[in-house]
Motif scaffolding. Structure first.
Motif, mmCIF file in Angstrom:
data_model
loop_
_atom_site.group_PDB
_atom_site.id
_atom_site.type_symbol
_atom_site.label_atom_id
_atom_site.label_comp_id
_atom_site.label_asym_id
_atom_site.label_seq_id
_atom_site.Cartn_x
_atom_site.Cartn_y
_atom_site.Cartn_z
ATOM 1 N N ILE A 368 0.817 -1.219 0.000
ATOM 2 C CA ILE A 368 0.000 0.000 0.000
ATOM 3 C C ILE A 368 0.849 1.268 0.000
ATOM 4 O O ILE A 368 0.358 2.343 -0.335
ATOM 5 N N GLY A 369 2.107 1.171 0.412
ATOM 6 C CA GLY A 369 3.006 2.322 0.362
ATOM 7 C C GLY A 369 3.087 3.089 1.679
ATOM 8 O O GLY A 369 2.146 3.124 2.475
ATOM 9 N N GLY A 370 4.242 3.709 1.886
ATOM 10 C CA GLY A 370 4.496 4.418 3.133
ATOM 11 C C GLY A 370 3.607 5.625 3.336
ATOM 12 O O GLY A 370 3.244 5.952 4.476
ATOM 13 N N ASP A 371 3.226 6.330 2.243
ATOM 14 C CA ASP A 371 2.395 7.526 2.398
ATOM 15 C C ASP A 371 1.031 7.194 2.984
ATOM 16 O O ASP A 371 0.492 7.950 3.806
ATOM 17 N N VAL A 372 0.464 6.072 2.555
ATOM 18 C CA VAL A 372 -0.860 5.676 3.052
ATOM 19 C C VAL A 372 -0.803 5.412 4.557
ATOM 20 O O VAL A 372 -1.670 5.872 5.320
ATOM 21 N N ILE A 373 0.233 4.690 4.981
ATOM 22 C CA ILE A 373 0.363 4.378 6.414
ATOM 23 C C ILE A 373 0.658 5.635 7.214
ATOM 24 O O ILE A 373 0.038 5.896 8.254
ATOM 25 N N ARG A 374 1.580 6.433 6.696
ATOM 26 C CA ARG A 374 1.971 7.638 7.415
ATOM 27 C C ARG A 374 0.793 8.609 7.572
ATOM 28 O O ARG A 374 0.556 9.151 8.660
ATOM 29 N N ASP A 375 0.023 8.801 6.531
ATOM 30 C CA ASP A 375 -1.126 9.704 6.601
ATOM 31 C C ASP A 375 -2.187 9.189 7.570
ATOM 32 O O ASP A 375 -2.833 9.962 8.282
ATOM 33 N N PHE A 376 -2.348 7.865 7.610
ATOM 34 C CA PHE A 376 -3.323 7.281 8.522
ATOM 35 C C PHE A 376 -2.874 7.482 9.961
ATOM 36 O O PHE A 376 -3.682 7.843 10.846
ATOM 37 N N TYR A 377 -1.595 7.267 10.243
ATOM 38 C CA TYR A 377 -1.067 7.510 11.582
ATOM 39 C C TYR A 377 -1.294 8.967 12.002
ATOM 40 O O TYR A 377 -1.639 9.251 13.143
ATOM 41 N N PHE A 378 -1.064 9.875 11.056
ATOM 42 C CA PHE A 378 -1.216 11.295 11.364
ATOM 43 C C PHE A 378 -2.670 11.618 11.718
ATOM 44 O O PHE A 378 -2.931 12.397 12.636
ATOM 45 N N ARG A 379 -3.611 11.021 10.999
ATOM 46 C CA ARG A 379 -5.025 11.265 11.305
ATOM 47 C C ARG A 379 -5.376 10.786 12.712
ATOM 48 O O ARG A 379 -6.265 11.342 13.363
ATOM 49 N N LEU A 380 -4.672 9.787 13.193
ATOM 50 C CA LEU A 380 -4.910 9.265 14.532
ATOM 51 C C LEU A 380 -4.306 10.147 15.623
ATOM 52 O O LEU A 380 -4.545 9.921 16.810
ATOM 53 N N GLY A 381 -3.510 11.141 15.211
ATOM 54 C CA GLY A 381 -2.940 12.063 16.188
ATOM 55 C C GLY A 381 -1.466 11.873 16.469
ATOM 56 O O GLY A 381 -0.900 12.562 17.331
ATOM 57 N N LEU A 382 -0.815 10.946 15.757
ATOM 58 C CA LEU A 382 0.609 10.711 15.991
ATOM 59 C C LEU A 382 1.439 11.787 15.295
ATOM 60 O O LEU A 382 1.034 12.331 14.269
ATOM 61 N N MET A 400 8.540 11.448 7.247
ATOM 62 C CA MET A 400 7.968 11.798 5.952
ATOM 63 C C MET A 400 9.114 11.869 4.938
ATOM 64 O O MET A 400 10.180 12.403 5.249
ATOM 65 N N THR A 401 8.879 11.339 3.763
ATOM 66 C CA THR A 401 9.905 11.355 2.738
ATOM 67 C C THR A 401 9.250 11.415 1.360
ATOM 68 O O THR A 401 8.097 10.984 1.184
ATOM 69 N N ASP A 402 9.975 11.965 0.405
ATOM 70 C CA ASP A 402 9.455 12.023 -0.970
ATOM 71 C C ASP A 402 9.411 10.643 -1.611
ATOM 72 O O ASP A 402 8.536 10.360 -2.430
ATOM 73 N N LYS A 403 10.345 9.808 -1.245
ATOM 74 C CA LYS A 403 10.410 8.463 -1.828
ATOM 75 C C LYS A 403 10.720 7.464 -0.728
ATOM 76 O O LYS A 403 11.789 7.478 -0.132
ATOM 77 N N TRP A 404 9.749 6.616 -0.453
ATOM 78 C CA TRP A 404 9.904 5.630 0.604
ATOM 79 C C TRP A 404 10.736 4.446 0.115
ATOM 80 O O TRP A 404 10.470 3.881 -0.937
ATOM 81 N N ARG A 405 11.703 4.074 0.913
ATOM 82 C CA ARG A 405 12.427 2.826 0.641
ATOM 83 C C ARG A 405 11.620 1.671 1.231
ATOM 84 O O ARG A 405 10.930 1.836 2.251
#
Length: 580
Positions: A368-382, A400-405
């Motif tokens: 699903i990619g790092g952006d999807v996980i990261r954005d979801f975490y942020f919505r939770l308040g992290l 946060m990164t432009d290109k997730w490894r």
């Protein structure tokens, strides 16, 4: 023939005349001065008496301050957490006290202060009219000292802050200094609200400064406003008891426990180890002052796996029964390898959570990619402030990164490469518990449900709750079962970070969960730092604390039991067999 006196010359006549004039002038000036003074005396005593009265008042009327009562801090049911009690302060006028007075020896003994220092201060400040002798002591002790009859020794009323819950609520409530100004915790962050406005009054004192009588009130003291916290002191006590017990049993460095009401975002309990007694700070170390639940950051580890899976479920690409092939039980990313406890083969996503499979959740994350996980975490308040308004709160790190490894996506899915505090983690689990709503957290009691933000669908929240319940019933969290209630949650075990990076033999044991599962009421996070001995996994150290605290808390909140005693006995947990 008699001799005739010589006739005075002209110059002699002038000299005699000048002498008489000078004498007359002196007498006239003297009489004028006497007359003037006499008239002034008559004027002051008979005609203009107000002048003398005012001059006398200037020397005897003083303006004294009236100490203001600091506002009380209570728990949600009115139990006192911080109160100001009347005390006495002894002070002296060094100009009136004889430093050699033998009664000073008895006074110093009663006050438990140095006699030599007291006498020396009286000598050093002999030119002053005021020095403190002993501040904020019991009125009975002050009366005993004053009964010695030492001239120049006086007392005045003040207030002293007292904390009935002691070390149990110390980190949250905080404390004040000797002048009742907030220094830590709620006392500091709400200092202006709690502080009162001192009053002023006119008093009549004698020439030695002793109070004769009160004359008039200029401004009455305005007491500070009270604060009602969201804390439930009953839950706070039991949380503190269980956390302290596990820290001592495992010889851990410390620990943290946070409990939230999932329907309001209120903090019901927040405790830390090691703690301190705010009523006795004689041997207080700075390290004990930190409210670790807010100021200390840690990598949450496997407690993030359910949230990463929730992000995947939100995409619609995955369902709880979607199979993921975790063979051969490990994955390599260059020189970095992630492993499972063993090779599980194909697992449905529910079992990826209950078995805490690093391989399984990392495969989902890479898909699903790092952006999807990261954005979801942020919505939770992290990765952002909770808004609790507490001094020293740490925000945490959400990368946060432009290109997730691929390795960054993998580690993010199981809680490495990021940091949170315990309250942020509890807030994230609160959203899972209440059906997908993130409420702003608070330490103030709420009388109504606040406006929340939907961060996941009710369907996904329900699916994740089922996974968390399975984790407690058959997975790594079996020791988290509270008596007579169902629970759901996730274990986490992470390496602690030292001066040279990760410490190989030092861990943080974590458990985050909720109960009861038919209608979750409480979300709780337990974290224990560096437990010693053979047990250090979250499922072995933190999960049992969760079970005991939640069992007692739900009973205190009058939550109806879901299980009978016989049903609860059947599910008594043994070894988990797998660790997360």
């Amino acid at each position: 023939m008699s001799a005739r006196p010589d006739k005075p010359t002209f110059m002699q006549k002038i000299a005699a005349s000048l002498k008489a004039w000078r004498y007359g002038s002196v007498v006239a000036v003297f009489l004028l001065v006497v007359a003037t003074l006499g008239w002034r005396l008559v004027d002051l005593h008979v005609i203009d008496q107000e002048f003398l009265r005012k001059q006398g008042d200037v020397r005897t009327i003083r303006v004294d301050s009236i100490d203001a009562h600091r506002g009380m801090i209570t728990d949600r049911y009115g139990e006192p957490l911080a109160v100001s009690t009347p005390v006495e302060t002894l002070w002296a006028n060094p100009g009136e006290v004889d430093p050699e007075d033998p009664r000073l020896s008895m006074a110093a003994s009663l006050l438990e202060i140095s006699e030599a220092r007291l006498r020396q201060r009286l000598r050093d400040y002999a030119s002053r009219e005021f020095i403190y002798v002993s501040r904020k002591i019991q009125p009975s002790l002050a009366r005993e000292v004053l009964s010695l009859g030492i001239p120049g020794l006086y007392s005045r009323l003040e207030y002293k802050r007292y904390y009935p819950a002691g070390e149990v609520a110390a980190h949250l409530v905080g404390f004040t200094n000797i002048d009742e100004q907030g220094q830590e915790g709620i006392e500091l962050s709400y200092n202006e609200w709690l502080s009162g406005l001192p009053g002023r009054k006119r008093v009549l004192r004698d020439n030695r400064g002793r109070l004769i009588r009160d004359l008039s009130l200029i401004r009455d003291a305005r007491p500070g406003k009270d604060l009602t916290l969201s804390l439930d002191l009953r839950l706070q006590y039991l949380a503190y008891r269980e956390l302290k017990a596990v820290v001592q049993a495992h010889k851990a460095r410390g620990g943290t426990l946070v409990m939230l009401d999932v329907s309001t975002g209120e903090v019901l309990a927040m405790v830390n180890q090691q703690s301190f007694n705010p009523n006795d700070r004689t041997s207080l170390s700075p390290g004990r002052l930190r409210n670790k639940a807010l100021t200390d950051l840690f990598e949450p580890g496997s407690t993030m796996k359910p949230l990463a899976v929730a992000a995947a479920l939100e995409t619609g690409k995955y369902q709880p029964d979607t199979l993921i092939d975790t063979s051969p039980g490990y994955r390599r990313f260059g020189r970095f390898t992630i492993r499972d406890h063993r090779n599980y083969g194909e697992l449905p996503i529910t079992e990826i959570i209950s078995r805490s499979s690093n391989v399984g959740v990392s495969l989902i994350a890479n898909d699903i990619g790092g952006d999807v996980i990261r954005d979801f975490y942020f919505r939770l308040g992290l990765g952002q402030p909770t808004g609790i308004g507490f001094p020293g709160e740490a925000v945490g790190v959400l990368p946060m990164t432009d290109k997730w490894r691929p390795v960054e996506e993998a580690t993010l899915s199981y809680g490495y490469g990021m940091s949170v505090n315990a309250l942020q983690l509890a807030q994230a689990y609160m959203a899972v518990a209440n059906g997908g709503i993130r409420y702003p957290v608070t330490v103030m009691r709420r009388d109504s449900i606040p406006a929340g933000e939907r961060v996941m669908s009710e369907r996904v929240a329900a699916q994740v709750r089922d996974m968390l319940q399975a984790t407690v019933e058959v997975g790594t969290g079996k020791r988290a079962n509270p008596a007579l209630y169902t629970a759901g949650g996730k274990t986490g075990t992470v390496h602690l970070v030292g001066a040279r990076g990760y410490e190989d033999s030092q861990y943080k044991a974590i458990f985050a969960g909720m109960a009861p599962m038919d209608n979750p009421r409480i979300a709780t996070v337990v974290a224990v730092d560096a437990p010693q001995g053979g047990d250090y996994y979250g499922g072995e150290v933190a999960a049992p604390v969760f079970a005991r605290v939640m069992s007692d808390a739900l009973r205190l909140l009058n939550v109806r039991p879901e299980l009978t005693a016989a049903e609860a006995e059947v599910r008594t947990p043994g070894p988990t067999g797998e660790q997360g």
